[in-house]
Design an enzyme around this catalytic site. Sequence first.
Site, PDB file in Angstrom:
ATOM      1  CG  HIS A 198      20.692 -78.375 -25.478  1.00 32.40           C
ATOM      2  ND1 HIS A 198      21.495 -77.413 -26.015  1.00 32.40           N
ATOM      3  CD2 HIS A 198      19.668 -78.531 -26.341  1.00 32.40           C
ATOM      4  CE1 HIS A 198      20.962 -76.997 -27.160  1.00 32.40           C
ATOM      5  NE2 HIS A 198      19.857 -77.672 -27.376  1.00 32.40           N
ATOM      6  NE  ARG A 199      18.510 -82.332 -28.853  1.00 31.17           N
ATOM      7  CZ  ARG A 199      17.798 -82.364 -27.740  1.00 31.17           C
ATOM      8  NH1 ARG A 199      18.402 -82.518 -26.574  1.00 31.17           N
ATOM      9  NH2 ARG A 199      16.488 -82.241 -27.765  1.00 31.17           N
ATOM     10  CE  LYS A 241      28.862 -78.496 -37.742  1.00 28.09           C
ATOM     11  NZ  LYS A 241      29.897 -77.526 -38.096  1.00 28.09           N
ATOM     12  CE  LYS A 290      22.374 -68.869 -36.960  1.00 23.03           C
ATOM     13  NZ  LYS A 290      23.618 -68.409 -37.585  1.00 23.03           N
ATOM     14  CG  ASP A 320      13.289 -79.624 -35.005  1.00 25.17           C
ATOM     15  OD1 ASP A 320      13.695 -79.789 -33.857  1.00 25.17           O
ATOM     16  OD2 ASP A 320      12.111 -79.786 -35.359  1.00 25.17           O
ATOM     17  CE  LYS A 377      30.646 -67.663 -35.693  1.00 29.16           C
ATOM     18  NZ  LYS A 377      29.641 -67.981 -36.734  1.00 29.16           N
ATOM     19  CB  SER A 410      27.199 -77.823 -41.061  1.00 30.33           C
ATOM     20  OG  SER A 410      28.136 -76.959 -41.642  1.00 30.33           O
TER      21      SER A 410
HETATM   22  P1  NAD Z   1      33.041 -63.711 -45.973  1.00 33.67           P
HETATM   23  O1  NAD Z   1      34.310 -63.399 -45.291  1.00 33.67           O
HETATM   24  O2  NAD Z   1      33.026 -64.720 -47.060  1.00 33.67           O
HETATM   25  O3  NAD Z   1      32.392 -62.374 -46.585  1.00 33.67           O
HETATM   26  C1  NAD Z   1      32.197 -61.203 -45.863  1.00 33.67           C
HETATM   27  C2  NAD Z   1      32.128 -60.076 -46.884  1.00 33.67           C
HETATM   28  O4  NAD Z   1      31.776 -58.868 -46.212  1.00 33.67           O
HETATM   29  C3  NAD Z   1      33.480 -59.828 -47.568  1.00 33.67           C
HETATM   30  O5  NAD Z   1      33.281 -59.714 -48.967  1.00 33.67           O
HETATM   31  C4  NAD Z   1      33.962 -58.529 -46.955  1.00 33.67           C
HETATM   32  O6  NAD Z   1      34.781 -57.772 -47.819  1.00 33.67           O
HETATM   33  C5  NAD Z   1      32.645 -57.825 -46.663  1.00 33.67           C
HETATM   34  N1  NAD Z   1      32.741 -56.810 -45.628  1.00 33.67           N
HETATM   35  C6  NAD Z   1      33.452 -56.852 -44.469  1.00 33.67           C
HETATM   36  N2  NAD Z   1      33.288 -55.711 -43.779  1.00 33.67           N
HETATM   37  C7  NAD Z   1      32.451 -54.942 -44.510  1.00 33.67           C
HETATM   38  C8  NAD Z   1      31.891 -53.647 -44.330  1.00 33.67           C
HETATM   39  N3  NAD Z   1      32.182 -52.912 -43.244  1.00 33.67           N
HETATM   40  N4  NAD Z   1      31.057 -53.172 -45.275  1.00 33.67           N
HETATM   41  C9  NAD Z   1      30.765 -53.897 -46.372  1.00 33.67           C
HETATM   42  N5  NAD Z   1      31.266 -55.125 -46.609  1.00 33.67           N
HETATM   43  C10 NAD Z   1      32.099 -55.631 -45.685  1.00 33.67           C
HETATM   44  O7  NAD Z   1      32.026 -64.088 -44.805  1.00 33.67           O
HETATM   45  P2  NAD Z   1      30.668 -64.914 -44.940  1.00 33.67           P
HETATM   46  O8  NAD Z   1      30.959 -66.340 -44.651  1.00 33.67           O
HETATM   47  O9  NAD Z   1      29.962 -64.541 -46.191  1.00 33.67           O
HETATM   48  O10 NAD Z   1      29.871 -64.365 -43.655  1.00 33.67           O
HETATM   49  C11 NAD Z   1      29.118 -63.165 -43.718  1.00 33.67           C
HETATM   50  C12 NAD Z   1      28.161 -63.136 -42.545  1.00 33.67           C
HETATM   51  O11 NAD Z   1      27.300 -64.278 -42.600  1.00 33.67           O
HETATM   52  C13 NAD Z   1      28.807 -63.177 -41.161  1.00 33.67           C
HETATM   53  O12 NAD Z   1      28.022 -62.440 -40.253  1.00 33.67           O
HETATM   54  C14 NAD Z   1      28.751 -64.646 -40.810  1.00 33.67           C
HETATM   55  O13 NAD Z   1      28.818 -64.877 -39.408  1.00 33.67           O
HETATM   56  C15 NAD Z   1      27.390 -64.999 -41.379  1.00 33.67           C
HETATM   57  N6  NAD Z   1      27.181 -66.429 -41.640  1.00 33.67           N
HETATM   58  C16 NAD Z   1      28.017 -67.120 -42.459  1.00 33.67           C
HETATM   59  C17 NAD Z   1      27.769 -68.466 -42.703  1.00 33.67           C
HETATM   60  C18 NAD Z   1      28.615 -69.287 -43.662  1.00 33.67           C
HETATM   61  O14 NAD Z   1      28.232 -70.426 -43.951  1.00 33.67           O
HETATM   62  N7  NAD Z   1      29.709 -68.773 -44.191  1.00 33.67           N
HETATM   63  C19 NAD Z   1      26.691 -69.104 -42.086  1.00 33.67           C
HETATM   64  C20 NAD Z   1      25.844 -68.360 -41.267  1.00 33.67           C
HETATM   65  C21 NAD Z   1      26.104 -67.016 -41.055  1.00 33.67           C
END
Ligand code: NAD
Length: 478
Positions: free
Chosen positions: A68-69, A73, A97, A102, A109, A366
């Site tokens: 829709h937009r 992302k 989200k 907004d 994904k 972003s």
């Molecule tokens: P990342 O890969 O940098 O870090 C994930 C960490 O979790 C790692 O240190 C890993 O060893 C640890 N991990 C994995 N499985 C595990 C378990 N079973 N128990 C304990 N630790 C465990 O990933 P990230 O970018 O930090 O993303 C983490 C979460 O945040 C995800 O759900 C991701 O979708 C969400 N997220 C990330 C962003 C972003 O900008 N990177 C934005 C929004 C949401």
Amino acid sequence: MANQKQESMSFREGVERMVDRATLAAGLDTNTARVIKASSAVLQIRFPVKVHSGVEVFTGWWSVHSTHRLPAKGGLRFAPHVNQDETEALSALMSYKCALADIPFGGAKGGLMINPSHYNEDELRDITRHFAQELARRGFLDPATNVPAPDMGTSAREMSWIADTYKSLYPEDINQDACVTGKPVNRGGIPGRTEATGKGVQYALQEFFRHPDEVAKTGLSDGLTDKRVVIQGLGNVGYHAAKFLSEEDNVKIVAVIERDGVVYNEEGLNIHDVRQCMVEQGGLRDFTGGQFSENHHEALEMECDILIPAALESQIHADNAMRIQAKLIVEAANGPVTYEADEILRRRGIVMLPDVWVNAGGVTVSYFEWSRNLSHMRFGRLQRRFDELRGANYLRALEDVSGQEVPAKIRSQIVHGASELDLVRSGLDDTMRSAFSDIRDTIKHNPEIHDYRTAAFVIAIRKLAQSYYDLGLAEVRE
Ligand code: NAD
């Protein structure tokens, strides 16, 4: 997958149930909700790459939940457990989200089924470039339509490989930098993006603690200082959230849970040292600044004020939700609490700050990076020195009229022209605060809604529904 129990529904179904619950609570049209829930497109790609062990065939997905937009992302995840259901669930969460925060993007994904630790840097570059090529050729990588960002297992490094691949395919595209966000700053990125999601988690908690009436629902005392925090996952999001909260808000990180176990220290862990240990040793086992245990499952259930799951989805599920002792759960990861666990925790009165709000910092910054790429100019370039000059004139006038000299600290604040990082942080803080203000308003005006997740979903669904009404799609019947 570690600590994940078999639920009666998949991750995607759980997210859909959350939408259904919000639709019912707000008395929204169920047919419109059906249109909103449907994924727009899911692309599955298989591609061969020659690596040290021979030729391997990799499988990846790009799911577009809403258009829709545009662009749609979403983060690009590299992990062995990636699958289509997970990718679709995460793309739907992105739609909600962006709507809540907004941000004028659709939700998407990407995921690649791979264990990055099994490959060297050259191989990872090759694999990432192949994946990016396959996405671009099919129209699923483009500044106008589909724009990935870092997620679990990817970082600025992978984003710069993707940008480079896109540029080699479409050198004539003047907006080529905007095909991906989370790039290194010297390659079209923006200051503050790497730590944006963790910083946003901090801003969300700060905002929550500005409202004593909300804090009272948790049974916690006012103020973040000395709150005992357990954090799961010390990757990009977890590390930055823990770092900012411990260094700037004086919370005590009493436990860090990682893949190989958990480290405790009742006096508070030094997050920099824990991270250093992980980088150097590949885990927490040899950390000397706290007590190590292999039992990371039970660590989620330890008594604490605030639990921050920052690793992966479905970590709090129907089997352990009854044993969670934290008073406040702050969802830094996407989907860390399953639908069933959410129901149990709500009945138990444990307050949850939902992922669609708490981790929106990444996509917010972003959005700033993408806008900056399209404008081809850094933020603040036109007005920074002008603001400094105006501040200096104001200061001079103040001192002339008062006959007193302004103290040095205030003087430097008045004459300071905002840097690009100042502007990014200001925009991020504003986004997190505005979203929570909308969540509070929704609860205030809807007696059927009592929790933050349902309120956040209601706001998102209403905004998405409006776009579908505008397009005439809200009357669609299956
Ligand atoms: P990342 O890969 O940098 O870090 C994930 C960490 O979790 C790692 O240190 C890993 O060893 C640890 N991990 C994995 N499985 C595990 C378990 N079973 N128990 C304990 N630790 C465990 O990933 P990230 O970018 O930090 O993303 C983490 C979460 O945040 C995800 O759900 C991701 O979708 C969400 N997220 C990330 C962003 C972003 O900008 N990177 C934005 C929004 C949401």
